[in-house]
Each structure stands twice: as structure tokens, then as C-alpha cells.
Write an enzyme that holds these catalytic residues in place. Structure first.
Site, PDB file in Angstrom:
ATOM      1  N   ILE A  57       3.047  10.081  -2.554  1.00  0.00           N
ATOM      2  CA  ILE A  57       2.010   9.331  -1.502  1.00  0.00           C
ATOM      3  C   ILE A  57       2.146   7.923  -2.208  1.00  0.00           C
ATOM      4  O   ILE A  57       2.693   6.987  -1.811  1.00  0.00           O
ATOM      5  CB  ILE A  57       1.015   9.791  -1.042  1.00  0.00           C
ATOM      6  CG1 ILE A  57       1.024  11.258  -0.291  1.00  0.00           C
ATOM      7  CG2 ILE A  57       0.261   8.795  -0.173  1.00  0.00           C
ATOM      8  CD1 ILE A  57      -0.174  11.831   0.228  1.00  0.00           C
ATOM      9  N   SER A  58       1.268   7.809  -3.469  1.00  0.00           N
ATOM     10  CA  SER A  58       1.220   6.537  -4.107  1.00  0.00           C
ATOM     11  C   SER A  58       0.532   6.853  -5.586  1.00  0.00           C
ATOM     12  O   SER A  58       0.223   8.112  -5.987  1.00  0.00           O
ATOM     13  CB  SER A  58       0.043   5.977  -3.365  1.00  0.00           C
ATOM     14  OG  SER A  58      -1.131   6.732  -3.374  1.00  0.00           O
TER      15      SER A  58
ATOM     16  N   ARG B 121      -1.978   9.578  -9.949  1.00  0.00           N
ATOM     17  CA  ARG B 121      -1.032   9.783  -8.839  1.00  0.00           C
ATOM     18  C   ARG B 121      -1.690  10.586  -7.505  1.00  0.00           C
ATOM     19  O   ARG B 121      -2.368  11.527  -7.772  1.00  0.00           O
ATOM     20  CB  ARG B 121       0.374  10.290  -9.053  1.00  0.00           C
ATOM     21  CG  ARG B 121       1.016   9.401 -10.013  1.00  0.00           C
ATOM     22  CD  ARG B 121       2.353  10.301 -10.521  1.00  0.00           C
ATOM     23  NE  ARG B 121       3.376   9.046 -11.050  1.00  0.00           N
ATOM     24  CZ  ARG B 121       4.496   8.803 -10.531  1.00  0.00           C
ATOM     25  NH1 ARG B 121       5.077   9.845  -9.407  1.00  0.00           N
ATOM     26  NH2 ARG B 121       5.328   8.323 -10.950  1.00  0.00           N
TER      27      ARG B 121
ATOM     28  N   ASP C 276     -14.931  -1.225  -2.897  1.00  0.00           N
ATOM     29  CA  ASP C 276     -13.946  -1.324  -3.134  1.00  0.00           C
ATOM     30  C   ASP C 276     -13.124  -1.189  -1.591  1.00  0.00           C
ATOM     31  O   ASP C 276     -11.918  -0.632  -1.426  1.00  0.00           O
ATOM     32  CB  ASP C 276     -13.103  -0.539  -4.132  1.00  0.00           C
ATOM     33  CG  ASP C 276     -11.411  -1.143  -4.264  1.00  0.00           C
ATOM     34  OD1 ASP C 276     -11.230  -2.208  -4.351  1.00  0.00           O
ATOM     35  OD2 ASP C 276     -10.821  -0.370  -4.787  1.00  0.00           O
TER      36      ASP C 276
END
Length: 342
Positions: free
Chosen positions: A32-33, A39, A158
Site C-alpha cells: 500500500i505505502s 511499510r 499529524d
């Protein structure tokens, strides 16, 4: 010493063999990212209904350039501890934590999209703005999740479009508590441990001015930035980040502050008495003065109906800024067009 002659090593080896591995319980479907932490993978459960999950794998901490196991990172411990204590429809749910080969895997419920993808889809593919009822629904759900966190004494720190997820059913989920902190009797001051919080475009003015003490209102400033970005399909305060100097000191973020005062005008002491006590106050005073142009920005963005909401969310004085609870009661959500149900 051979394994059989070292009872502790033998015990650890047997324990590790008995502990289920990630691939025993999940089929990894894809990537995914990635980020500084590690990860994230998409995975299907091998148990029950074969539900889809997102699995976050943390990198081991580094010592110099050589990866050696030095323990679990502060960010990972914080994220696990906070996620295990919370449960709300509008916050991503942590299902379980797996320790394998000195790596930590956090298994979360899966959400198909994030706000950044929604913004990109509307700006690049549909080439049209997000409708007011949908924008209000996304904003209301986001605030609902944030109120739950704030009531649990958690500051997210965030909030940005990439960290706010949305399922295929249109349910908003606040994700990534890696920078989140408890405000209730914290063991350390909030500024200790990580000097810079919140991605620059979503960073509140008190943080830009070097505030050592701050509160939940930094999240509400970020909410204003996210709502404005949903409305205009681009960041409202898109400044260039000044990098740390050789001594890792955080410089005054002049460009980012200029982007803010270009729309909101220069902070006045009468509206924010505490501004004169900020470490970067003198740097701010050197900037050219500006008047507030927020209504003009809202009108050009076809978001005049959201002006009052943004105005109160973007109050310079953190103590006068809208709270999550008050934001949910704001007349913007009561006025037509009403939010969609999902």
C-alpha cells in the site's frame, strides 16, 4: 555455547517457533505505502470471513548505518499503546499486534481510500469540486473521530489528508497515531522527544512560532486546513519547509507563515495576547503586514457558506479556536444543504 546448553536461548527459540507468524494468519495481497516507520501491506485474513486488513510493518531501529536490533521505537510503542485503548467508528481499529523476527506488525481494519485520493480524484479525474453535502459529511465524521480522541486526552498531532481514511461505504476513519500524545498527565512535556510535529502545511501558528507548550487546538487548526483543502482541492497554506540547521535546530518557517498571513492577515496582539511571548515573535514582526482575506478566498473557492466555520477554526489564539465539540454543533452543519448521511 550450543543452543541445548543455554536454557534461555533454547526457551526463546521454542517460544518463537510456537508463536504464529504473519503469513500463518494472513495472505499478503500487495503493497500500500511506505514511510519513515516502515511499510503498509494489504492482506486477507485466513480465518473466518477472509476480511481485508492493512498490516503496518515497522522497521527495526538503526544504530548508525547498520541495522541492528536496538529495541522497539518510541513511535511504535506509542501507537500500539494508544490504539489498544481506543475504539470508535471514526478511528481506524487496531485488530492485533504480531512480533516476528524482531519486527512489529500492527494489523488494522482496512479502508479503501484516503482524503488525498478523494481530493486527487475530484481535481484530476472528475475535474469538479466535492459537493457541499458530501464535504459536510466528511468534515462532520472527521470531527466526530477527533472529539473521541480529544475526550480520551489524545492529541493526534499529524492530521492531514493522507492520514484520514475513508471506506467504500463512505465512513471516515482517522489513522496513523504514530505522532499522537496523551495530554493527561504526560510523562514528558509535549515538546520533548520530537521537536517538529504536524506536516508543515497543516501546522498551527503557535507551533510555527516555536511554542513549547500547546494543546488540542493544534489538531483543530489542521482540521481547518483539511476542510479548506476538501473545498478548494488544493492546500490552503502551501509553504516551503525550511530545513533543520547543522545543529538540528528548527529554523523559523518564514515561507509557511507568509502563506498563512497572506490569507488570514497579520496576527494582532489584541486578538492573540500570547503572541508576544512566542520565541519567533520578533521574526514574525519583520514580515510585511497583511489584512485578512479569508472571505475573499472562500468566495473564489465557492465556499462562502463555510467562511464562518473556517474563520473560527483558524483563530490565531489557540484558546479562542473552535473545539471539536463546538465545531460539531456549528451552524454550518445545520444549514442547507445538510450533510449526506454517509
Amino acid at each position: 555455547m550450543p543452543l541445548s546448553q543455554d536454557p534461555m536461548r533454547y526457551y526463546r527459540s521454542k517460544r518463537d517457533q510456537q508463536r504464529p507468524r504473519v503469513t500463518d494468519k494472513y495472505t499478503i495481497l500487495g503493497f500500500i505505502s511506505s514511510g519513515t516507520y516502515g511499510r503498509v501491506y494489504k492482506a486477507r485474513s485466513k480465518e473466518g470471513d477472509g476480511r481485508i486488513h492493512a498490516i503496518k510493518k515497522f522497521k527495526p531501529d538503526k544504530e548508525g548505518d547498520v541495522i541492528t536490533y536496538t529495541g522497539i521505537s518510541q513511535s511504535a510503542i506509542r501507537e500500539i499503546a494508544l490504539n489498544r485503548e481506543i475504539s470508535h467508528e471514526n478511528v481506524v481499529e487496531l485488530k492485533e499486534v504480531i512480533l516476528e523476527d524482531k519486527s512489529i506488525y500492527m494489523v488494522f481494519e482496512y479502508a479503501e481510500h484516503d482524503f488525498l485520493q478523494v481530493i486527487h480524484h475530484h481535481s484530476q479525474t472528475l475535474r469538479s469540486s466535492i459537493s457541499a453535502p458530501v464535504l459536510k459529511s466528511l468534515s462532520y465524521q472527521l470531527l466526530n473521530g477527533l472529539l473521541y480522541l480529544h475526550d480520551a486526552h489524545i492529541i493526534h498531532r499529524d492530521l492531514k489528508p493522507a492520514n484520514i481514511l475513508i471506506t467504500s461505504n463512505g465512513i471516515v476513519k482517522i489513522g496513523d497515531l504514530g505522532l499522537a500524545r496523551l495530554t493527561y498527565q504526560p510523562l514528558q512535556p509535549l515538546f520533548a522527544g520530537d521537536k517538529v510535529v504536524v506536516t508543515i502545511w497543516y501546522r498551527a501558528p503557535e507551533l510555527l512560532l516555536g511554542a513549547k507548550h500547546y494543546n488540542k487546538s493544534v489538531d483543530m487548526w489542521a482540521i481547518g486546513c483539511v476542510v479548506a483543502e476538501l473545498a478548494s482541492l488544493r492546500p490552503i497554506f502551501k509553504g516551503e519547509e525550511a530545513k533543520l540547521d547543522s545543529k538540528k535546530n528548527v529554523p523559523f518557517q518564514k515561507d509557511q507563515f507568509l502563506k498563512i498571513i497572506d490569507i488570514l492577515g497579520t496576527p494582532e496582539e489584541r486578538e492573540w495576547p500570547g503572541v508576544k511571548d512566542m520565541p519567533e515573535y520578533l521574526n514574525m514582526k519583520r514580515l510585511d503586514r497583511n489584512d485578512n482575506k479569508l472571505y475573499s478566498w472562500c468566495s473564489k473557492t465557492n465556499f462562502a457558506h463555510g467562511h464562518e466555520f473556517l474563520k473560527q477554526t483558524f483563530a490565531y489564539d489557540p484558546d479562542k479556536r473552535l473545539t471539536a465539540r463546538d465545531a460539531l454543533r456549528h451552524k454550518w452543519f445545520q444549514e442547507d444543504p445538510k450533510p449526506t448521511t454517509k
